[in-house]
Scaffold this motif. Structure first.
Motif, mmCIF file in Angstrom:
data_model
loop_
_atom_site.group_PDB
_atom_site.id
_atom_site.type_symbol
_atom_site.label_atom_id
_atom_site.label_comp_id
_atom_site.label_asym_id
_atom_site.label_seq_id
_atom_site.Cartn_x
_atom_site.Cartn_y
_atom_site.Cartn_z
ATOM 1 N N GLU A 109 0.799 -1.222 0.000
ATOM 2 C CA GLU A 109 0.000 0.000 0.000
ATOM 3 C C GLU A 109 0.833 1.275 0.000
ATOM 4 O O GLU A 109 0.324 2.350 -0.320
ATOM 5 N N ASP A 110 2.104 1.197 0.346
ATOM 6 C CA ASP A 110 2.924 2.404 0.405
ATOM 7 C C ASP A 110 3.520 2.801 -0.939
ATOM 8 O O ASP A 110 4.058 3.898 -1.076
ATOM 9 N N TYR A 111 3.437 1.919 -1.937
ATOM 10 C CA TYR A 111 4.078 2.173 -3.223
ATOM 11 C C TYR A 111 3.078 2.061 -4.367
ATOM 12 O O TYR A 111 2.149 1.259 -4.330
ATOM 13 N N GLU A 112 3.323 2.869 -5.374
ATOM 14 C CA GLU A 112 2.486 2.813 -6.570
ATOM 15 C C GLU A 112 2.692 1.480 -7.295
ATOM 16 O O GLU A 112 3.790 0.922 -7.285
ATOM 17 N N THR A 113 1.631 0.974 -7.915
ATOM 18 C CA THR A 113 1.780 -0.188 -8.797
ATOM 19 C C THR A 113 2.580 0.238 -10.021
ATOM 20 O O THR A 113 2.328 1.287 -10.614
ATOM 21 N N VAL A 114 3.563 -0.564 -10.369
ATOM 22 C CA VAL A 114 4.450 -0.238 -11.493
ATOM 23 C C VAL A 114 4.134 -1.150 -12.664
ATOM 24 O O VAL A 114 3.968 -2.358 -12.493
ATOM 25 N N ARG A 115 4.081 -0.577 -13.859
ATOM 26 C CA ARG A 115 3.892 -1.358 -15.083
ATOM 27 C C ARG A 115 5.029 -0.999 -16.041
ATOM 28 O O ARG A 115 5.155 0.150 -16.464
ATOM 29 N N GLU A 116 5.880 -1.972 -16.336
ATOM 30 C CA GLU A 116 7.030 -1.740 -17.215
ATOM 31 C C GLU A 116 6.941 -2.652 -18.429
ATOM 32 O O GLU A 116 6.753 -3.859 -18.295
ATOM 33 N N PRO A 117 7.094 -2.101 -19.637
ATOM 34 C CA PRO A 117 7.060 -2.940 -20.833
ATOM 35 C C PRO A 117 8.371 -3.687 -21.034
ATOM 36 O O PRO A 117 9.440 -3.239 -20.601
ATOM 37 N N ALA A 118 8.284 -4.816 -21.671
ATOM 38 C CA ALA A 118 9.469 -5.594 -22.056
ATOM 39 C C ALA A 118 9.172 -6.255 -23.394
ATOM 40 O O ALA A 118 8.069 -6.775 -23.595
ATOM 41 N N TYR A 119 10.133 -6.239 -24.283
ATOM 42 C CA TYR A 119 9.917 -6.788 -25.614
ATOM 43 C C TYR A 119 11.022 -7.779 -25.957
ATOM 44 O O TYR A 119 12.215 -7.498 -25.797
ATOM 45 N N ILE A 120 10.609 -8.947 -26.418
ATOM 46 C CA ILE A 120 11.547 -9.966 -26.895
ATOM 47 C C ILE A 120 11.415 -10.050 -28.404
ATOM 48 O O ILE A 120 10.335 -10.339 -28.929
ATOM 49 N N ASP A 121 12.497 -9.776 -29.107
ATOM 50 C CA ASP A 121 12.476 -9.776 -30.565
ATOM 51 C C ASP A 121 12.270 -11.193 -31.081
ATOM 52 O O ASP A 121 12.728 -12.169 -30.477
ATOM 53 N N GLY A 122 11.609 -11.303 -32.228
ATOM 54 C CA GLY A 122 11.353 -12.616 -32.828
ATOM 55 C C GLY A 122 12.421 -12.988 -33.822
ATOM 56 O O GLY A 122 13.609 -12.766 -33.601
ATOM 57 N N GLN A 146 7.966 3.807 -6.667
ATOM 58 C CA GLN A 146 7.624 5.194 -6.357
ATOM 59 C C GLN A 146 6.664 5.210 -5.167
ATOM 60 O O GLN A 146 5.682 4.472 -5.146
ATOM 61 N N LEU A 147 6.981 6.045 -4.182
ATOM 62 C CA LEU A 147 6.100 6.154 -3.027
ATOM 63 C C LEU A 147 4.764 6.756 -3.433
ATOM 64 O O LEU A 147 4.712 7.649 -4.282
ATOM 65 N N LYS A 148 3.690 6.263 -2.821
ATOM 66 C CA LYS A 148 2.396 6.867 -3.049
ATOM 67 C C LYS A 148 2.351 8.251 -2.407
ATOM 68 O O LYS A 148 3.014 8.514 -1.410
ATOM 69 N N ARG A 149 1.578 9.130 -2.997
ATOM 70 C CA ARG A 149 1.475 10.495 -2.502
ATOM 71 C C ARG A 149 0.177 10.695 -1.724
ATOM 72 O O ARG A 149 -0.831 10.054 -1.996
ATOM 73 N N THR A 150 0.218 11.639 -0.786
ATOM 74 C CA THR A 150 -1.006 12.014 -0.095
ATOM 75 C C THR A 150 -1.767 13.005 -0.964
ATOM 76 O O THR A 150 -1.296 13.418 -2.023
ATOM 77 N N GLY A 151 -2.944 13.395 -0.530
ATOM 78 C CA GLY A 151 -3.755 14.325 -1.309
ATOM 79 C C GLY A 151 -3.076 15.649 -1.570
ATOM 80 O O GLY A 151 -3.334 16.322 -2.541
ATOM 81 N N LYS A 156 3.552 9.499 1.902
ATOM 82 C CA LYS A 156 2.781 8.948 3.012
ATOM 83 C C LYS A 156 3.645 8.876 4.264
ATOM 84 O O LYS A 156 4.815 8.488 4.206
ATOM 85 N N PRO A 157 3.119 9.246 5.413
ATOM 86 C CA PRO A 157 3.906 9.223 6.641
ATOM 87 C C PRO A 157 4.283 7.803 7.018
ATOM 88 O O PRO A 157 3.590 6.857 6.739
ATOM 89 N N GLY A 158 5.435 7.707 7.697
ATOM 90 C CA GLY A 158 5.877 6.410 8.203
ATOM 91 C C GLY A 158 6.669 5.602 7.212
ATOM 92 O O GLY A 158 7.162 4.537 7.545
ATOM 93 N N VAL A 159 6.818 6.073 5.965
ATOM 94 C CA VAL A 159 7.580 5.331 4.966
ATOM 95 C C VAL A 159 8.934 6.005 4.809
ATOM 96 O O VAL A 159 9.038 7.090 4.280
#
Length: 363
Positions: A109-122, A146-151, A156-159
């Motif tokens: 919950e303290d970190y943003e979900t990360v989506r990273e692309p990866a490509y394998i050539d054919g 990346q830490l999640k941000r507050t409003g 976020k505190p404590g991280v």
């Protein structure tokens, strides 16, 4: 060279430390950048292919993420493969077909979900509509959380980064800016920032280790050794700075002391495959070839296919011993693991020469 940055794996290869090791038989070339050490949460089911996607997860500070984060691999044929990252943040998906993939990291919950692309050539075209199958590829993807941000835009505190908890804020800020410069490829700027951080907080072991790493990247092993020696005065039991110190001594051609430092690392962690690799390189310099072979074999046993360089050095050792088949086999293994290795054609020519010698010796 492999350097270990911020207690994490950051690897870079330099030809200076290996030049002229087997000049009479095989040209030592600078290696492509690879990543090794650490088992990684591994999925071997794959999609029926021959390729690998692997990586490592880092905290925003650059330290290895030890959260055992969930790592999911999305693709047309994956069916939702996932693993838990290992304690050092490593992960690996094997036996993949060519195509486009997305790595999804869920680190709590303290970190943003990360989506990273990866490509394998054919398949690759060689002209006139003829296509050939590419050799197995290993795609490395570093993931920075990346830490999640507050409003209001705050963290976020404590991280916090526990490694920086005792560091004065001005010094910690300079250190984090240095990490940003490193990620941007500006080594000289990183050195400037790290020196500033250390001037504010001389006991800043993390920054001293990082400074040593950056000096190694700049080809300044004397300064690197000085910074890393200072790190060990503050943290005498720290394995990573001692490994870096051994590498710096190897670069300085102080082989006896480099051997001492690398053996000390292995006393504390015999599973450090990279330490076995560099001890092997050091032993080659002092012409202790039998022991060097044992170290390279140990590195391969621990790290498997992740330390392709060990196969390269074994090829040189076996060539020196006139064991031509074994030498050619090791170099072929190296090229399978490093299909984009520098001077690949020269290495192929070496393999061809070894196969010819093998045939001659058996006739």
């Amino acid at each position: 060279m492999f350097f270990f940055s911020g207690w994490q794996t950051v690897q870079r290869i330099s030809s200076r430390a290996v030049c002229a090791l087997f000049a009479a038989s095989i040209l030592i070339v600078p290696f492509a950048v690879t990543y090794a050490q650490g088992g990684g949460g591994t999925d071997s089911m794959g999609t029926g292919g021959r390729h690998t996607i692997q990586g490592r997860i880092f905290f925003p500070s650059g330290r290895n993420a030890d959260l055992r984060a969930k790592v999911k691999l999305e693709g047309i044929n994956t069916g939702g493969l996932y693993v838990l990252a290992d304690p050092d943040g490593g992960f690996r998906f094997r036996n993949l077909e060519p195509g486009s993939y997305t790595i999804v990291i869920e680190a709590g919950e303290d970190y943003e979900t990360v989506r990273e692309p990866a490509y394998i050539d054919g398949n690759s075209s060689i002209g006139r509509g003829i296509r050939v199958q590419t050799p197995p590829q290993i795609i490395y993807v570093p993931i920075y959380l990346q830490l999640k941000r507050t409003g209001r835009g705050g963290v976020k505190p404590g991280v916090i980064n526990a490694a920086l908890a005792a560091v004065p804020k001005p010094a910690a800020d300079l250190y984090n800016k240095a990490l940003e410069s490193i990620q941007a490829g500006d080594t000289k700027k990183a050195v400037e920032l790290l020196r500033g951080a250390i001037s504010l907080y001389p006991e800043f072991a993390l920054a001293l280790n990082e400074l040593g790493v950056q000096y190694l990247k700049l080809g300044q092993p004397e300064r690197a050794a000085e910074a890393l020696q200072s790190t060990l005065k503050i943290k005498p039991d720290a394995v990573v700075p001692r490994l870096n110190y051994g590498i710096a001594l190897l670069e300085k051609k102080e082989f006896a002391e480099a051997e001492t430092q690398l053996r000390e690392v292995l006393k504390k962690n015999d599973g450090a495959a990279t330490a076995h690799l560099y001890l092997g390189i050091t032993l080659i310099h002092v012409r202790n070839y039998d022991e060097a072979e044992k170290e390279f074999l140990r590195a391969v046993t621990i790290a498997g296919n992740e330390l392709s360089q060990a196969h390269y050095f074994l090829g040189g050792l076996y060539w020196r011993k006139q064991e031509y088949k074994r030498a050619a086999d090791e170099l072929e293994t190296y090229l399978k693991l490093q299909p984009k290795a520098p001077n690949i054609e020269r290495t192929r020519a070496s393999i061809k020469e070894l196969r010819a010698k093998q045939t001659t010796s058996t006739n």
